[in-house]
Scaffold this active site. Sequence first.
Site, PDB file in Angstrom:
ATOM      1  CB  CYS C  86       5.749  52.948  58.409  1.00  0.00           C
ATOM      2  SG  CYS C  86       4.867  52.684  60.998  1.00  0.00           S
ATOM      3  CG  HIS C 203       8.717  49.319  59.814  1.00  0.00           C
ATOM      4  ND1 HIS C 203       8.634  49.946  59.494  1.00  0.00           N
ATOM      5  CD2 HIS C 203       7.978  48.866  61.136  1.00  0.00           C
ATOM      6  CE1 HIS C 203       8.173  50.854  60.868  1.00  0.00           C
ATOM      7  NE2 HIS C 203       7.553  50.408  61.178  1.00  0.00           N
ATOM      8  CD  GLU C 205      12.017  48.824  57.132  1.00  0.00           C
ATOM      9  OE1 GLU C 205      10.959  48.884  56.539  1.00  0.00           O
ATOM     10  OE2 GLU C 205      11.650  49.570  58.050  1.00  0.00           O
TER      11      GLU C 205
END
Lengths: 88, 742, 235
Positions: C86, C203, C205
């Site tokens: 990002c 993302h 994560e």
Amino acid sequence: MREYIVEVVIESKPYAKDPEGVTIMRDLMHKTGYDRVNSVRTGKFLRIKVSAENGEEAKNYVIKMINDLRIYNPVAHTYSIVLKESTG
Amino acid sequence: MTFINGVKVNLTEEEVEKAKALLGREPNQVEAGMIDVMWSEHCSYKSSKPFLRQLPKEGPRVIVGPGMDAGVVDINDGDVVVFKVETHNHPSAIEPYNGAATGIGGIVRDILCMGARPIALFNNLRFGELRSNHSKWLFEYVVKGISDYGNCIGVPTVGGDVEFDDSYENNCLVNVGCIGLAKREDIVLSVARNIGDILILMGGSTGRDGIHGVTFASRVLTEASEADRPAVQIGDPFTKKLIIEATLEAVKTGYVTGLKDLGGGGLTCAASEMSGAGGTGVEINLDNVILREENMIPYEIMLSESQERMLFVVKPEGVSEITRIFDKYELSYSVIGRVDGSKMVNVYKNGRLVAQVPSRMLSDPPVLNRPVKRPSYIDQLAAVTPPPMPLNLAEVVYKLVGSPNLASKAWVYRQYDHEVGDRTIIKPGQADAAVLRVLGENKAIAAKSDATPSHSYLDPYNGGAGALAESCRNVAVTGAEPLAWVDCLSFGNPENPEVLWSFNETIKGLTDYALKLKIPCIGGNVSFYNEDQVSARVVKPCPVVLTVGLIEDLSYITTMSFKKPGERILMVGLTHREMGGSEYYTFYHNIQGGRAPVVNLDLEAATLKTVLKAVRTGKISAAHDCFRGGIAVSLIEMGMENNLSATVNLNGVGDPDLRFDELLFSESHSRYILTTGEEYLTDVIEIFDENNIPVKEIGVVTDKGRFEFEYKNRRVSCSTRRLRKLYYETIPRYMGVNKWMK
Amino acid sequence: MKIAIIQFPGSNCEYDALHVLRNVLKQDAHLIWHKEFKSDDFDAVILPGGFSYGDHLRAGVIAAYSPAMRYVREMAAEGKPVLGICNGFQILIESKLLDGALLQNNCLTFVCRWVNLRVETSRTPFTRFIKKSSILRIPIAHKEGRYVNTRRRIKELYDNDQIVFKYVNENGVETDDSNPNGSMDNIAGICNLEGNVVGLMPHPERASEAILSPYKTEHGRLIFESLIKYFNGGR
């Protein structure tokens, strides 16, 4: 009718904080050695082409429009206007 | 208009006399400004305090109750949750983008100054009808302001609500809530307790923004004309993000003995409240305050409401360690004074004492006992004649699902980062409340903020009780036990006895249900004067309640969507003829009136406990609070996400004499819709039977593409495809978005 | 393997990346303040998401001048794995470690939602152990993520196998409807010529534990696991 270019710059009022301007100056310009920069203010720039009988009319037309459409918020912003004759 | 020493103050003659008597002399101009701001409604709660005393504030899990910047509750294992809701109505009404952004900034500071990491944001927004361009402008920019600020500081915005009602056309409401998470030992209070501790002002510089009593200030200012000054603050989320990290790092050192953010009332408020609460005094040297503008006078410095500032009280031996942290984040700061034993706020400039006021005189101003009077309109509105039943009820269903108040708010929450932090288990749109896990543990919190002004307008008592009831229901359906709540109450002018009557009724309603459910109020905020100066139009009373609940096992978390065809649908609770303030009356019939839903306190609490018990068995596949839009809309909401439908028979779930439209759209309290697999049906029903809670199997989840409702041999059938289109596309269409991704 | 996660002023997904690497995948991962970062200490580096320097002027541009980026450039040149997520992707672009530009989404607003990503190449350390054409469900959350480049450069990206992720629909097809921000050719992530520097807008994560996924998937985890396997000799 002719075509005119009316350039509008919208900024925060002079005594308002401008966090973006401060960050650009402090964290980008000063940190890379451009330390003679004393102030940066950010804003919005609109280049508007408008048909009108004369420059005065073109300018007034745009002023009325940016007020009507809340293109700037008089509570928070100021604007300045530059009139140019269209070349194209 | 009253004056002290030539300074215009917003106080009554009696208050001015009282101030002089308490001080024992005529206040000078700086002191006059300090008293004026601290005795204002905004800082003092002078009109609301006598009423707020009713609220139950105690409970075994309460660590910090009302009175601090935010309340704190225990969630086991040494973990605590800190939360609070506030309004930013007036600033947002004139500059929606920065007004809303700085609203988020303010509520985040309230959580942060308790020593907690902010982990979730909420917003409850009220605007005029979406047909109005003005309302659209406010809506668009309020959402953008929240989005830009909240996203940037890395705190997910996970819940809230949005409603549109003409009474908010000139007075939008922007309620913002924040939840923080901390270890109990890291909680810091806004107290200056130890004489000799050092005061450090950290963060943004102090400018002339937001100075109270601008009339006076503008007379003194020479170089800047009034037109050059913005009436609202500019948000600075980047600096705020650094302040969050620096503050949390500073708190971890153990050297911070007190902490308070600078909001309304600026340095005056922070200094007097901290020393007032600690029974100490403070000495402040204004020469050390970092200023953004030249030639600022003491009056301005003491009253400035410049954003992004925190006042730290630090043990003397910890100053160098704390300032090293601020240096790392390149935040500006200065030592501005120290705690002393004078019980006064002593302000110096150029070595001269320029103000000296007892701390408690500022922090505990006299309260007012304003009169209340029951408005006559209440009875008139209740007596409205019911409209005839529309012939085509399917069309009513379509119309309601496409009403801006009931349609999906995905246009709003897609603009909010609702996942940053890796905690958001249940995201906006998936259930009635957001669920956030506590990292590294098998537990989570559920939270939701709610208000139903259209009910409160007709019946403030039940509107208040109902807001708390709804918020608790929303939390419970996810599997969470409601632990505590905070409120945020927006009303009109408290000098109007009728407004204050509504306020008192609201508090009574909140109090009664809170006592019944044994759930404490741990904080709150009051916003008065939400009315139009020109038309004198008062907003519908808006009591927002944010409830936090605890989930002690991640395995039973439940969402609201239908999971698969064939699942059985259960209706919990009974429907009554309570049409007043319903979306059906307001939006479809354009009727402001009728009898608003009544909260049956015993039944409401017992139903909630039983639903929670059922959900925690893990046998419930979907659970949803049945409320706004009635049974019809609540059922439809459950089918939207997974494109599933339902066929239901509604005989026996309401008062026997109800009309079909009343049964479909009444917004009675104490109702839930659950689904369960056929194999669990008898088990689940038994849980309700054992507790004498009305429950009925009403039908089944289908993939037939139609919602079918049957009652007294009449049927209403709606296309799921058309419903989904209306549900998801209404708000984007109003906001000029042609192509919309769910 | 020792992994650095660089914290710039305004980063806000660094703790999430740390959580996944350290607690979920049990890796030796560290948060390093941007001024304290030295490349010699680490085998791989992650530039996390967030709003470095408030995204002022242009997302990522100010962080690109941080001294940390000199070391990131060194690591990139040494062939060490570099991942920008990002805002980290935006920083890699502004540092010219990756080619192109990330402009404001064509819807003009921030967008937070789950998308489907198709893996376009397995030649990077972060996709080495994910089968090409696999579909990953991972959320996006950004306002400036519309990937833009000249047609000629896009063609070179294809020719050099530098396109790593694309936005697709549930069936793995690139469509306009599955493109959340208007990126050219639905591009969601790219790599450098050598393949060791990867940037993507979504993302991973946030998609590494089933409990956080509306689909109970753990697709983001595959990207980090790929890196780990790559390091453990599976090159």
